[in-house]
Scaffold this motif. Structure first.
Motif, mmCIF file in Angstrom:
data_model
loop_
_atom_site.group_PDB
_atom_site.id
_atom_site.type_symbol
_atom_site.label_atom_id
_atom_site.label_comp_id
_atom_site.label_asym_id
_atom_site.label_seq_id
_atom_site.Cartn_x
_atom_site.Cartn_y
_atom_site.Cartn_z
ATOM 1 N N VAL A 62 0.881 -1.168 0.000
ATOM 2 C CA VAL A 62 0.000 0.000 0.000
ATOM 3 C C VAL A 62 0.910 1.206 0.000
ATOM 4 C CG1 VAL A 62 -1.782 1.269 1.239
ATOM 5 C CG2 VAL A 62 -1.717 -1.237 1.351
ATOM 6 N N ALA A 64 1.719 5.565 -1.176
ATOM 7 C CA ALA A 64 1.290 6.892 -1.588
ATOM 8 C C ALA A 64 2.408 7.529 -2.401
ATOM 9 C CB ALA A 64 0.984 7.742 -0.366
ATOM 10 N N VAL A 65 2.058 8.361 -3.348
ATOM 11 C CA VAL A 65 3.055 9.057 -4.146
ATOM 12 C C VAL A 65 2.890 10.552 -3.904
ATOM 13 C CG1 VAL A 65 3.901 9.506 -6.466
ATOM 14 C CG2 VAL A 65 2.996 7.254 -5.892
ATOM 15 N N ASP A 66 3.960 11.191 -3.475
ATOM 16 C CA ASP A 66 3.847 12.621 -3.172
ATOM 17 C C ASP A 66 4.089 13.456 -4.421
ATOM 18 O OD1 ASP A 66 6.526 12.875 -3.637
ATOM 19 O OD2 ASP A 66 7.084 12.904 -1.525
ATOM 20 N N MET A 67 3.928 14.745 -4.227
ATOM 21 C CA MET A 67 4.114 15.747 -5.275
ATOM 22 C C MET A 67 5.294 15.492 -6.202
ATOM 23 S SD MET A 67 3.802 19.505 -3.760
ATOM 24 C CE MET A 67 5.413 19.022 -3.146
ATOM 25 N N ASN A 70 7.877 10.847 -5.396
ATOM 26 C CA ASN A 70 8.464 9.852 -4.498
ATOM 27 C C ASN A 70 7.372 8.962 -3.939
ATOM 28 O OD1 ASN A 70 10.300 12.598 -3.747
ATOM 29 N ND2 ASN A 70 11.358 10.736 -4.349
ATOM 30 N N GLU A 71 7.652 7.672 -3.981
ATOM 31 C CA GLU A 71 6.700 6.734 -3.411
ATOM 32 C C GLU A 71 7.020 6.496 -1.937
ATOM 33 O OE1 GLU A 71 7.227 2.577 -4.465
ATOM 34 O OE2 GLU A 71 5.070 2.360 -4.658
ATOM 35 N N GLN A 72 5.989 6.386 -1.128
ATOM 36 C CA GLN A 72 6.177 5.997 0.262
ATOM 37 C C GLN A 72 5.311 4.780 0.524
ATOM 38 O OE1 GLN A 72 7.993 6.756 2.858
ATOM 39 N NE2 GLN A 72 6.840 5.565 4.360
ATOM 40 N N ILE A 73 5.942 3.673 0.900
ATOM 41 C CA ILE A 73 5.177 2.472 1.210
ATOM 42 C C ILE A 73 4.616 2.596 2.617
ATOM 43 C CG2 ILE A 73 5.292 -0.013 1.545
ATOM 44 C CD1 ILE A 73 7.317 -0.197 -0.630
ATOM 45 N N LEU A 74 3.316 2.439 2.738
ATOM 46 C CA LEU A 74 2.642 2.641 4.015
ATOM 47 C C LEU A 74 2.355 1.336 4.735
ATOM 48 C CD1 LEU A 74 0.130 5.266 2.635
ATOM 49 C CD2 LEU A 74 2.124 5.742 4.045
ATOM 50 N N ALA A 75 2.236 0.256 3.975
ATOM 51 C CA ALA A 75 1.931 -1.026 4.597
ATOM 52 C C ALA A 75 2.193 -2.147 3.607
ATOM 53 C CB ALA A 75 0.470 -1.060 5.045
ATOM 54 N N HIS A 92 -7.592 6.076 -1.085
ATOM 55 C CA HIS A 92 -6.611 7.106 -0.759
ATOM 56 C C HIS A 92 -5.201 6.731 -1.185
ATOM 57 C CE1 HIS A 92 -9.918 8.445 1.798
ATOM 58 N NE2 HIS A 92 -9.338 9.618 1.810
ATOM 59 N N GLY A 188 11.708 5.457 4.389
ATOM 60 C CA GLY A 188 11.970 6.882 4.227
ATOM 61 C C GLY A 188 13.454 7.165 4.038
#
Lengths: 234, 234
Positions: A62, A64-67, A70-75, A92, A188
């Motif tokens: 799971v 999210a990709v920021d502005m 960059n991808e951030q793996i949340l789970a 989301h 991160g």
DNA sequence: CGCATACTTGACGTCATTCAAACCGTGTGG
DNA sequence: CCACACGGTTTGAATGACGTCAAGTATGCG
């Protein structure tokens, strides 16, 4: 493809395990099995018709990709895990397969009516949701204060535990389910830092690298100490 | 003290709002209102008999303390929010009042039987749990990659939104609910960095500080740009 | 008044990032 | 079979952001 619960490897551990055979058959009629190739997306952030699913085999992320892209793996989602935001009008986050994965998917409306019909299912999903919350908070705690080495050691330690069949002892040899880039996105950090710190952990004697992805646990206690979950022992 | 739902300010927005009047009265018989002073703890990590509660007024923090004694704030709880880990044998985190707070508490066993008796309550808690999950993931996303200034701007932006009565427009002037130290613990920074970056954000013209805790929004669009939620505008 | 608590400010050090280049295993086409 | 390109990875050197240490400034309370 229709759902066949009888042969499902997670039929006793997934959320639907709380249903009896008849109830499960009714729910199964609304479900479809789906297979995702590595890198294939189940749904993307913003999708309005995002499905819900139970993971049967494989692994998902799971993210999210920021502005800045960059991808951030949340789970991470493991077999028997549930994925899907039940009450939100749209997804989301992105959900992507890390390896080839088999899922049992449901349209959100079908699942919403199912939890009204079967209260035990709602309770099972509540339980899972609270576990997800806990896992996310653990990751948050890790990412906030710990050094790069500590984060990486903790992640390896967790993977060793997850790769093992016995619940308490970690596997002594296993494959990382993530690429360096994905590890970096999860903690991160940057790819380079992950690579460097992995080398330092190997030099310290806690692990040995076997090929690109393979990890052998040489000194589990030392790894645990590095991961900051325990004071170093004598 | 016994619970009196009729005058409860969150009776229409808390989880128990899904119950009808009779059901609510039955649940209320098992509940107790409790008032926590600023800094007082509802329960600590490891407690086996941790209660569950709905927050009526005030604010709480959910936090973890690592090996070295550093606190990490994992979540804030606002009025109508629910707190408590339903299925875990013990609490995983500390819960502490940020300001004087009024709570409606329940023994965990009572709440567990209530969600069996009232399926709508289980669904309401599921919804809340998913919202908590989302909030935690947002914080995780923020802490992972963003710079100190971006994190702080995003937090101020969120507080401005939360302090407003209208749901869409932020309050133009409000008090920070957290000390510098608590902000630092929430964002994974140090007190000094928070203080410095707050000064820089003020210098940039986005906000003005009014005393220790007061914030006046001078340029909301600039703050939004700093928070990394939107591209800077022309 | 004196002390405690919270906050601010400065100088300096450290660790992770950034930029850059080389490396390795694998598949592809000549 | 070899040459080559490509994704993933490793390594090095320089930069910079945040942390650390230390001092100094409000504000409040007994």
């Amino acid at each position: 493809m229709n759902v066949t619960c009888k042969t499902c490897p997670v039929k006793d551990s997934a959320a639907c395990a709380v249903l009896n055979e008849n109830e499960r058959d009714v729910l199964a009629a609304a479900g479809r099995t789906r297979i995702l190739a590595r890198g294939e997306m189940l749904f993307a952030a913003g999708d309005e018709d995002a499905a819900c699913a139970t993971l049967i085999s494989g692994a998902l992320k799971v993210s999210a990709v920021d502005m800045d892209g960059n991808e951030q793996i949340l789970a991470l989602v493991h077999p028997a895990g549930f994925i899907g935001e039940l009450f939100a009008p749209f997804a989301h986050h992105d959900v992507v397969a890390l390896t080839e994965s088999r899922l049992c998917t449901f349209a959100r409306v079908d699942l919403e009516s199912a939890i009204e019909q079967y209260p035990a299912l709602a309770r099972a999903l509540l339980r899972r949701s609270q576990e997800d919350l806990l896992a996310t908070r653990n990751l948050l705690e890790l990412n906030a204060n710990a050094s790069a080495e500590t984060r990486l050691a903790a992640l390896i330690h967790d993977f060793a535990g997850a790769a093992s069949d016995s619940p308490c002892h970690p596997a002594s040899e296993f494959e990382l389910p993530l690429t360096r880039g994905e590890i970096a996105n999860m903690l991160g950090l940057t790819i380079e830092t992950v690579s460097r710190k992995l080398g330092e952990i190997e030099t310290s004697g806690a692990i040995r690298r076997k090929g690109k992805r393979g990890i052998e646990l040489v000194d589990p206690a030392l790894l645990r100490a590095l991961s900051g979950r325990e004071a170093a022992q004598a």
